[in-house]
Write an enzyme that holds these catalytic residues in place. Structure first.
Site, PDB file in Angstrom:
ATOM      1  N   LYS A 185       1.250  -1.121   0.100  1.00 39.76           N
ATOM      2  CA  LYS A 185      -0.210   0.220   0.326  1.00 39.76           C
ATOM      3  C   LYS A 185       0.913   1.573   0.075  1.00 39.76           C
ATOM      4  O   LYS A 185       2.187   1.482   0.901  1.00 39.76           O
ATOM      5  CB  LYS A 185      -0.849  -0.018   1.189  1.00 39.76           C
ATOM      6  CG  LYS A 185      -2.188   1.229   1.242  1.00 39.76           C
ATOM      7  CD  LYS A 185      -3.282   0.707   2.131  1.00 39.76           C
ATOM      8  CE  LYS A 185      -4.411   1.324   2.354  1.00 39.76           C
ATOM      9  NZ  LYS A 185      -4.766   1.233   3.071  1.00 39.76           N
ATOM     10  N   HIS A 254      -8.963  -9.928   4.977  1.00 39.79           N
ATOM     11  CA  HIS A 254      -8.054  -8.566   5.446  1.00 39.79           C
ATOM     12  C   HIS A 254      -8.545  -9.324   7.441  1.00 39.79           C
ATOM     13  O   HIS A 254      -7.217  -9.769   8.102  1.00 39.79           O
ATOM     14  CB  HIS A 254      -9.179  -7.472   5.450  1.00 39.79           C
ATOM     15  CG  HIS A 254      -7.952  -6.488   6.234  1.00 39.79           C
ATOM     16  ND1 HIS A 254      -7.105  -6.438   4.974  1.00 39.79           N
ATOM     17  CD2 HIS A 254      -7.757  -6.198   6.839  1.00 39.79           C
ATOM     18  CE1 HIS A 254      -6.823  -5.476   5.464  1.00 39.79           C
ATOM     19  NE2 HIS A 254      -6.769  -4.681   6.751  1.00 39.79           N
TER      20      HIS A 254
END
Length: 306
Positions: A185, A254
């Site tokens: 990210k 997740h």
């Protein structure tokens, strides 16, 4: 150039592609993943690029909202998906592919309410063991090896779904058990040295899928390994199948990242070290992933000595 969708009478610009092209590069990949996930819910094997977003209606958006909430996705994730779908609908309207009434109805779909800070869960050791056992249930050895490697990599390295599907063979060094996440990210690279059990699973899988650039590839129903990388929607489907086979409570990809962080903290790892391994910029973000049980907290406070 925005992708175009060819119909029987004319060529129409895909509003999903136009909307994605208008985003900053840093957010485009994650939003594409959310649209891929949404498209796959509406139609099997559909993607952000192949789905006919001009046909999007209130019932479709409401279905996606309900499905994601039922599957345990975080409140923030579900609301981000809704924002993306509304953005695509607005683009379709701007392109003359959707009328004002359809747009207004889509925008009327309400977001999910709740405390996003406590969303998600960490899987117990028993649940992880049941999932690993579930990988053995598939008739094809290639699926067994790949799915075991995927599960252990997510739980043992804390990768995000997008990070896992972007991995290439060159990103894992078998000799040193070093996994390099090049497309983290914010385009931040990080390195994780995985445990022996994770390293063994990766080594076995790599040997089985020799010759492909992508680390985790799609597998045909026949059991043959393709050279096509998994998508995040495909990954979610694999984990859902394992969850159903293992007969455990639903979880999201997740949640396996939360499991990784929670296990490290349970074992006494320093929070800042965990932050670095997880690829978080802010330590407060890492703290939100802590799913240690109340028993752990009680034990810690009751064992305090002066």
């Amino acid at each position: 150039m925005p992708q175009q969708r060819r119909t029987s009478s004319h060529t129409t610009i895909n509003p999903g592609s136009v909307w994605l092209d208008g985003l900053a590069p840093t957010g485009r990949r994650s939003m594409r993943s959310l649209l891929n996930l949404s498209a796959a819910i509406l139609r099997h094997n559909a993607t952000a690029d192949s789905h006919d977003w001009s046909a999007l209606r209130y019932v479709h958006v409401a279905t996606i909202r309900a499905t994601l909430a039922e599957q345990g996705y975080a409140v923030a994730t579900v609301n981000m998906v809704l924002a993306a779908l509304k953005g695509v609908a607005q683009t379709a309207f701007n392109l003359g592919q959707m009328d004002a009434d359809a747009l207004a109805r889509i925008k009327a779909v309400k977001g999910v309410r709740g405390d996003s800070e406590v969303a998600g869960r960490a899987l117990s050791r028993e649940e992880v063991r049941l999932l690993l056992d579930a990988t053995k249930a598939h008739p094809h050895k290639s699926r067994q090896k790949r799915d075991r490697a995927i599960l252990l990599t997510l739980c043992g390295a804390g990768l995000r779904a997008g990070e896992l599907v972007a991995l290439e063979t060159r990103d894992y060094d078998v000799a040193t058990r070093t996994l390099t996440i090049r497309q983290g990210k914010g385009r931040k690279k990080r390195v994780v040295v995985v445990s022996p059990v994770v390293g063994k699973a990766l080594a076995v899988w790599i040997k089985a899928r020799a010759g492909n650039d992508c680390l985790f590839c799609r597998i045909h129903r026949s059991g043959s390994v393709t050279g096509q990388p998994l998508t995040t929607a495909g990954l979610a489907g694999i984990l859902r199948q394992l969850q159903e086979t293992a007969q455990i409570s639903p979880f999201t990809p997740h949640d396996l990242r939360r499991t990784f962080i929670t296990r490290l903290l349970e074992q006494g790892a320093d929070l800042n070290i965990v932050r670095q391994l997880a690829g978080h910029s802010d330590i407060s973000t890492t703290a939100l992933y802590d799913r240690r049980s109340a028993t752990t907290l009680i034990h810690a406070s009751s064992a305090l000595r002066f």
